[in-house]
Enzyme design. Structure first.
Site, PDB file in Angstrom:
ATOM      1  N   LYS A   1     135.530 -71.728  67.728  1.00 21.87           N
ATOM      2  CA  LYS A   1     135.287 -72.669  68.823  1.00 21.87           C
ATOM      3  C   LYS A   1     133.792 -72.736  69.151  1.00 21.87           C
ATOM      4  CE  LYS A   1     135.389 -72.254  73.389  1.00 21.87           C
ATOM      5  NZ  LYS A   1     135.693 -72.139  74.801  1.00 21.87           N
TER       6      LYS A   1
ATOM      7  N   ASP B   1     139.337 -76.108  71.927  1.00 19.81           N
ATOM      8  CA  ASP B   1     139.673 -75.153  72.976  1.00 19.81           C
ATOM      9  C   ASP B   1     141.100 -75.450  73.421  1.00 19.81           C
ATOM     10  OD1 ASP B   1     139.560 -77.424  74.470  1.00 19.81           O
ATOM     11  OD2 ASP B   1     138.333 -76.580  76.059  1.00 19.81           O
TER      12      ASP B   1
END
Ligand code: SF4
Length: 219
Positions: free
Chosen positions: A128, A146
């Site tokens: 991420k 996310d």
């Protein structure tokens, strides 16, 4: 009867819908000038498991004292910890941030390269944050998934994946590249304010007529 899902139209409608809401944290910091790969990486680490309302001022507090690998490496772990103490898991993050700063100095002459493998080799850095850095600071098309991006794209029925990592792989295979950076920028505020975790606001959602609403309970 739902219309076929049109990703280009969905992106356009969502970008209009999220205009009144605060920007996703990393994009807001980038616009404020904290847009180097190192600043974006450190801000992303501070934001892990931490609300944007906390992580944004916390990143700014650290950057007011130190925002380059050299400056951060000159702080002690305890000083970094005290500056980021509002962030979740701050003790562990402080040690990792200090180590990252030192490694960038020792191995990359003080400049964090725009390289996925190098980013992922740093302590505490997952896909991420690596992809946010590559997308925002390096301008390389990359998808950062996310919890909001994961939840929303699965509710659309656009992907069917059980974890954010699997959603990232599925999106990489399907999402047009011109939307790779924007998907995070748009779906973070969209997921916070419209397609929310518990009670998504489907009745006022601009893409209701094409969203499959997978897993959404009738209200
Ligand atoms: S229709 Fe509902 S589930 Fe689908 S994107 Fe909109 S808010 Fe989310």
């Amino acid at each position: 009867m739902k219309k076929p899902f049109d990703i280009n139209l969905a992106i356009k409608l969502i970008s209009e819908a999220v205009r009144p809401f605060p920007k996703a944290a990393m994009f807001e910091l980038a616009e404020a000038g904290f847009n180097s790969p190192f600043e974006q990486l450190i801000a992303c680490m501070i934001s892990i498991r931490t609300y944007d309302e906390i992580s944004l001022p916390t990143a700014r507090k650290l950057f007011a004292q130190a925002k380059t690998p050299l400056q951060v490496s000159q702080l002690t772990v305890e000083e970094i910890d005290s500056l980021i103490s509002a962030s979740t898991f701050h003790e562990r993050k402080a040690a990792q941030i200090h180590e990252i700063a030192k490694r960038i100095l020792d191995e990359y002459a003080g400049n964090l390269p725009c390289d996925s493998e190098i980013l992922l080799s740093l302590p505490g850095v997952g896909p991420k944050c690596a992809n946010l850095v590559l997308g925002i600071a390096c301008g390389q098309p990359s998808i950062s998934v996310d919890i909001h991006v994961h939840r929303v794209t699965n509710r659309w029925g656009y992907v069917k994946a059980s974890t954010p990592e699997k959603t990232m792989t599925a999106l990489e295979a399907k999402l047009p590249r011109e939307h790779w950076i924007d998907i995070n920028r748009l779906l973070v505020p969209f997921g916070k304010h419209i397609c929310t975790g518990e009670h998504p606001r489907c009745s006022t959602c601009p893409i209701l007529d094409m969203c499959q609403q997978v897993g959404v309970k009738p209200q």
